[in-house]
Design a protein around this motif. Sequence first.
Motif, PDB file in Angstrom:
ATOM      1  N   THR A 185     -53.586 -46.203  39.760  1.00  0.00           N
ATOM      2  CA  THR A 185     -54.741 -45.954  39.155  1.00  0.00           C
ATOM      3  C   THR A 185     -55.975 -46.217  40.086  1.00  0.00           C
ATOM      4  OG1 THR A 185     -53.967 -46.784  37.106  1.00  0.00           O
ATOM      5  CG2 THR A 185     -56.246 -46.521  37.268  1.00  0.00           C
TER       6      THR A 185
ATOM      7  N   ASN B 163     -54.516 -42.650  38.310  1.00  0.00           N
ATOM      8  CA  ASN B 163     -53.833 -42.507  37.273  1.00  0.00           C
ATOM      9  C   ASN B 163     -52.986 -41.196  36.925  1.00  0.00           C
ATOM     10  OD1 ASN B 163     -53.006 -44.466  35.102  1.00  0.00           O
ATOM     11  ND2 ASN B 163     -53.545 -42.965  33.757  1.00  0.00           N
TER      12      ASN B 163
ATOM     13  N   ASN C 247     -58.236 -43.624  25.938  1.00  0.00           N
ATOM     14  CA  ASN C 247     -57.526 -44.828  25.747  1.00  0.00           C
ATOM     15  C   ASN C 247     -58.285 -45.934  26.397  1.00  0.00           C
ATOM     16  OD1 ASN C 247     -55.528 -45.035  28.306  1.00  0.00           O
ATOM     17  ND2 ASN C 247     -55.645 -43.103  27.362  1.00  0.00           N
TER      18      ASN C 247
ATOM     19  N   ASP D 158     -56.618 -39.194  27.541  1.00  0.00           N
ATOM     20  CA  ASP D 158     -55.229 -39.095  27.481  1.00  0.00           C
ATOM     21  C   ASP D 158     -54.423 -37.884  28.130  1.00  0.00           C
ATOM     22  OD1 ASP D 158     -55.385 -41.003  25.467  1.00  0.00           O
ATOM     23  OD2 ASP D 158     -55.387 -39.687  23.633  1.00  0.00           O
TER      24      ASP D 158
ATOM     25  N   SER E  47     -52.499 -38.843  33.079  1.00  0.00           N
ATOM     26  CA  SER E  47     -51.296 -39.915  32.895  1.00  0.00           C
ATOM     27  C   SER E  47     -50.320 -40.014  34.091  1.00  0.00           C
ATOM     28  CB  SER E  47     -50.774 -39.696  31.780  1.00  0.00           C
ATOM     29  OG  SER E  47     -49.616 -38.546  31.638  1.00  0.00           O
ATOM     30  N   LYS E  48     -49.721 -41.039  34.540  1.00  0.00           N
ATOM     31  CA  LYS E  48     -48.896 -40.866  35.358  1.00  0.00           C
ATOM     32  C   LYS E  48     -47.494 -40.441  35.258  1.00  0.00           C
ATOM     33  CE  LYS E  48     -50.515 -45.582  37.411  1.00  0.00           C
ATOM     34  NZ  LYS E  48     -50.235 -46.890  37.781  1.00  0.00           N
ATOM     35  N   SER E  49     -47.085 -40.395  33.924  1.00  0.00           N
ATOM     36  CA  SER E  49     -45.788 -39.644  33.802  1.00  0.00           C
ATOM     37  C   SER E  49     -45.883 -38.278  34.031  1.00  0.00           C
ATOM     38  CB  SER E  49     -45.316 -39.887  32.213  1.00  0.00           C
ATOM     39  OG  SER E  49     -46.416 -39.437  31.335  1.00  0.00           O
ATOM     40  N   LYS E  50     -47.013 -37.538  33.542  1.00  0.00           N
ATOM     41  CA  LYS E  50     -47.090 -36.133  33.676  1.00  0.00           C
ATOM     42  C   LYS E  50     -47.229 -35.788  35.216  1.00  0.00           C
ATOM     43  CE  LYS E  50     -49.861 -35.484  29.444  1.00  0.00           C
ATOM     44  NZ  LYS E  50     -51.062 -35.179  28.787  1.00  0.00           N
TER      45      LYS E  50
ATOM     46  N   LEU F  16     -51.331 -48.719  31.551  1.00  0.00           N
ATOM     47  CA  LEU F  16     -51.537 -47.552  32.043  1.00  0.00           C
ATOM     48  C   LEU F  16     -50.266 -47.132  32.710  1.00  0.00           C
ATOM     49  CD1 LEU F  16     -55.112 -47.594  33.404  1.00  0.00           C
ATOM     50  CD2 LEU F  16     -54.413 -46.390  31.326  1.00  0.00           C
TER      51      LEU F  16
ATOM     52  N   ASP G 151     -46.389 -45.444  30.155  1.00  0.00           N
ATOM     53  CA  ASP G 151     -45.622 -44.017  29.882  1.00  0.00           C
ATOM     54  C   ASP G 151     -44.646 -43.444  31.132  1.00  0.00           C
ATOM     55  OD1 ASP G 151     -48.378 -43.616  31.498  1.00  0.00           O
ATOM     56  OD2 ASP G 151     -47.729 -41.515  31.337  1.00  0.00           O
TER      57      ASP G 151
END
Length: 270
Positions: free
Chosen positions: A65, A88, A165, A178, A181-184, A213, A216
């Motif tokens: 992040t 992030n 968030n 939103d 994000s790290k997953s994307k 954070l 996900d």
Amino acid sequence: MKNTLASVDLDRTMIYSRAALGFPVDDSVTCVEMYDGGPLSYMTIDAASRLDKLCSVAVVVPTTTRTIEQFQRIALPGAPWRYAITSNGGNILVDGEPDPQWRANFHEVGLDRIRAELDARAVGEWVLKRRTADDLFCYLVVEPAQVPDGFLTEWSQWCVARGWNVSQQGRKIYTMPDMVSKSKAVAEVVKRCVDEGALSARPLTLAAGDGALDADMLIAADRAIRPAHGELEALNFQYRGLTVTATSGGRAGEEILAWLGEQVEGRVEP
């Protein structure tokens, strides 16, 4: 070609401040970050060695992040990085440089409105600093014990209704869109590594992180681990297949890197 990618959070997952280590700074640790002329973050020598070995058998993606500038202060074993994720997930660094194509996905996050509302709500001596990170999100540095009762709940409810968030990690309260994000970002890096031939077509994905954070990213990975400390520990975050360390603090960093190495061992090509 490698067949495993590990996305690993940094602070309180792989690197630790003096306070977060859980034991005195001694000759078992090495400094990996300097700030204002003094040491700021550490890894144990064992963890550093394990990270170096991991990088030889897997694609390791530091995933944080932290802002780009904050990330660039850290000197991790295994560098230089083909890919790293900062902000992030709002920035993907390619050979150390931010990718403008990925960053263009987040030009319209509505940060000004969120920041104005937060400034109006977060008033008092409990707020030590207000920060904006890479024009993507904002956060407060606070005195945790002085945060007014109900502030986090009320602020989170207001933000959720607007696609944002809220997460508190130690002295920082993050307000994040939103869409960031790290997953994307990890999914994009996996795709690029496969396209470039750095990863096999069906790689094993591993992840490690300690904060909300990171959740996900952990869920999206094939296998994941979190330390027995931090925000996810406080939330008792669990799901099927998630590993939780037996130790906490800097020793958990060693355990996480040992676990990541063990997951890769059975996947190394002959």
